[in-house]
Write a protein that holds these residues in place. Structure first.
Motif, PDB file in Angstrom:
ATOM      1  N   ASP A  52       0.829  -1.206   0.000  1.00  0.00           N
ATOM      2  CA  ASP A  52       0.000   0.000   0.000  1.00  0.00           C
ATOM      3  C   ASP A  52       0.865   1.259   0.000  1.00  0.00           C
ATOM      4  OD1 ASP A  52      -2.571  -1.108  -0.114  1.00  0.00           O
ATOM      5  OD2 ASP A  52      -2.552  -1.537   2.035  1.00  0.00           O
ATOM      6  N   GLU A  53       2.181   1.082   0.097  1.00  0.00           N
ATOM      7  CA  GLU A  53       3.082   2.233   0.056  1.00  0.00           C
ATOM      8  C   GLU A  53       3.046   2.868  -1.331  1.00  0.00           C
ATOM      9  OE1 GLU A  53       6.983   1.797   1.863  1.00  0.00           O
ATOM     10  OE2 GLU A  53       6.253   0.019   2.943  1.00  0.00           O
ATOM     11  N   GLN A  61      15.245  -6.097  -1.121  1.00  0.00           N
ATOM     12  CA  GLN A  61      15.938  -6.981  -0.190  1.00  0.00           C
ATOM     13  C   GLN A  61      15.046  -7.751   0.773  1.00  0.00           C
ATOM     14  OE1 GLN A  61      18.254  -3.553   1.126  1.00  0.00           O
ATOM     15  NE2 GLN A  61      20.093  -4.654   0.494  1.00  0.00           N
ATOM     16  N   ASP A  62      13.759  -7.436   0.813  1.00  0.00           N
ATOM     17  CA  ASP A  62      12.897  -8.053   1.826  1.00  0.00           C
ATOM     18  C   ASP A  62      11.544  -8.426   1.232  1.00  0.00           C
ATOM     19  OD1 ASP A  62      11.526  -8.857   4.076  1.00  0.00           O
ATOM     20  OD2 ASP A  62      11.929  -7.037   5.235  1.00  0.00           O
ATOM     21  N   ALA A  63      11.415  -9.680   0.824  1.00  0.00           N
ATOM     22  CA  ALA A  63      10.170 -10.161   0.214  1.00  0.00           C
ATOM     23  C   ALA A  63       9.019 -10.177   1.212  1.00  0.00           C
ATOM     24  CB  ALA A  63      10.373 -11.552  -0.376  1.00  0.00           C
ATOM     25  N   THR A  64       9.325 -10.131   2.513  1.00  0.00           N
ATOM     26  CA  THR A  64       8.244 -10.133   3.502  1.00  0.00           C
ATOM     27  C   THR A  64       7.521  -8.783   3.571  1.00  0.00           C
ATOM     28  OG1 THR A  64       9.636  -9.496   5.386  1.00  0.00           O
ATOM     29  CG2 THR A  64       9.454 -11.875   4.896  1.00  0.00           C
ATOM     30  N   LEU A  65       8.016  -7.774   2.861  1.00  0.00           N
ATOM     31  CA  LEU A  65       7.302  -6.497   2.776  1.00  0.00           C
ATOM     32  C   LEU A  65       6.061  -6.606   1.885  1.00  0.00           C
ATOM     33  CD1 LEU A  65      10.311  -4.019   2.477  1.00  0.00           C
ATOM     34  CD2 LEU A  65       8.853  -4.427   4.485  1.00  0.00           C
ATOM     35  N   HIS A  66       5.953  -7.719   1.174  1.00  0.00           N
ATOM     36  CA  HIS A  66       4.800  -7.957   0.301  1.00  0.00           C
ATOM     37  C   HIS A  66       3.506  -7.971   1.109  1.00  0.00           C
ATOM     38  CE1 HIS A  66       2.279  -9.635  -2.801  1.00  0.00           C
ATOM     39  NE2 HIS A  66       2.023 -10.705  -2.070  1.00  0.00           N
ATOM     40  N   VAL A 102       2.005  -2.112  -6.945  1.00  0.00           N
ATOM     41  CA  VAL A 102       3.054  -3.096  -7.156  1.00  0.00           C
ATOM     42  C   VAL A 102       4.358  -2.359  -7.416  1.00  0.00           C
ATOM     43  CG1 VAL A 102       3.919  -4.997  -8.589  1.00  0.00           C
ATOM     44  CG2 VAL A 102       1.466  -4.834  -8.089  1.00  0.00           C
ATOM     45  N   MET A 103       5.363  -2.693  -6.616  1.00  0.00           N
ATOM     46  CA  MET A 103       6.708  -2.178  -6.821  1.00  0.00           C
ATOM     47  C   MET A 103       7.425  -3.186  -7.710  1.00  0.00           C
ATOM     48  SD  MET A 103       6.679   0.588  -5.131  1.00  0.00           S
ATOM     49  CE  MET A 103       5.514   1.303  -3.975  1.00  0.00           C
ATOM     50  N   LEU A 104       7.697  -2.785  -8.944  1.00  0.00           N
ATOM     51  CA  LEU A 104       8.360  -3.673  -9.894  1.00  0.00           C
ATOM     52  C   LEU A 104       9.851  -3.711  -9.577  1.00  0.00           C
ATOM     53  CD1 LEU A 104       6.485  -2.616 -13.137  1.00  0.00           C
ATOM     54  CD2 LEU A 104       6.103  -4.654 -11.728  1.00  0.00           C
ATOM     55  N   LEU A 105      10.394  -4.923  -9.491  1.00  0.00           N
ATOM     56  CA  LEU A 105      11.766  -5.093  -9.024  1.00  0.00           C
ATOM     57  C   LEU A 105      12.740  -5.501 -10.121  1.00  0.00           C
ATOM     58  CD1 LEU A 105      10.856  -6.931  -5.718  1.00  0.00           C
ATOM     59  CD2 LEU A 105      11.360  -4.498  -6.036  1.00  0.00           C
TER      60      LEU A 105
END
Length: 173
Positions: A76-77, A86-91, A98-101
């Motif tokens: 929601d950010e 670096q942190d998939a748990t932020l999902h 969606v933050m495209l990586l």
């Protein structure tokens, strides 16, 4: 453009990544990005384990090999930050954005519109998932490519990933 998309759809299957494709994704990331920018093998494994539904792979139908992919995490950010890399748990499964990586296409498949088709299908899928925005960061030499895909340049990013100067870009769904 429609003919090109149809031709690509004849040659490639576009779908969510599968667990057995993890090593291919790691190899492709290492080919497409320099070491200071690439996702680490450990992090790629974590992303695929945590958020496979936000990977879209293009698999060559003839060989069954991954030719390229796009991946991200939902949140929601509304600002891109390096921690997403670096942190998939932020999902956040129900996140509005969606933050495209990373958009990765192997060199032998470039120049055929495959990256554009991957992004187009990703956009279509995430619209159906009721997302609001896609965000990404890119280097200045990729701005025009993403603008052609419909992304808006938001200017210099706060990202310092890989020691590079990045630009924030967004796509309203």
């Amino acid at each position: 453009m429609i003919q090109q998309a149809e031709k690509l759809q004849e040659c490639f299957e576009f779908r969510q990544i599968r667990p057995e494709e993890v090593e291919q994704a790691i190899e492709i990331e290492g080919i497409c990005f320099p070491p200071n920018e690439a996702c680490s093998p450990k992090m790629m494994r974590e992303r695929i384990a945590e958020v496979p539904e936000l990977f879209l792979v293009a698999v060559e139908k003839k060989t069954g090999k991954v030719a390229g992919f796009l991946n991200g995490i939902a949140t929601d950010e509304e600002k891109f930050r390096d921690e997403f890399f670096q942190d998939a748990t932020l999902h956040q499964k129900e996140g509005a954005n969606v933050m495209l990586l990373g958009l990765d296409v192997l060199p032998q498949y470039r120049g055929q519109g495959l990256a554009t088709e991957i992004v187009r299908q990703y956009i279509e899928r995430e619209q159906k998932n009721h997302r609001k925005l896609l965000y990404l960061t890119c280097l200045d030499n990729k701005i025009k490519m993403y603008e052609k895909m419909g992304f808006v340049n938001l200017g210099i990013s706060n990202s310092t990933w890989g020691g590079e100067a990045w630009y924030d870009m967004s796509y309203a769904l």
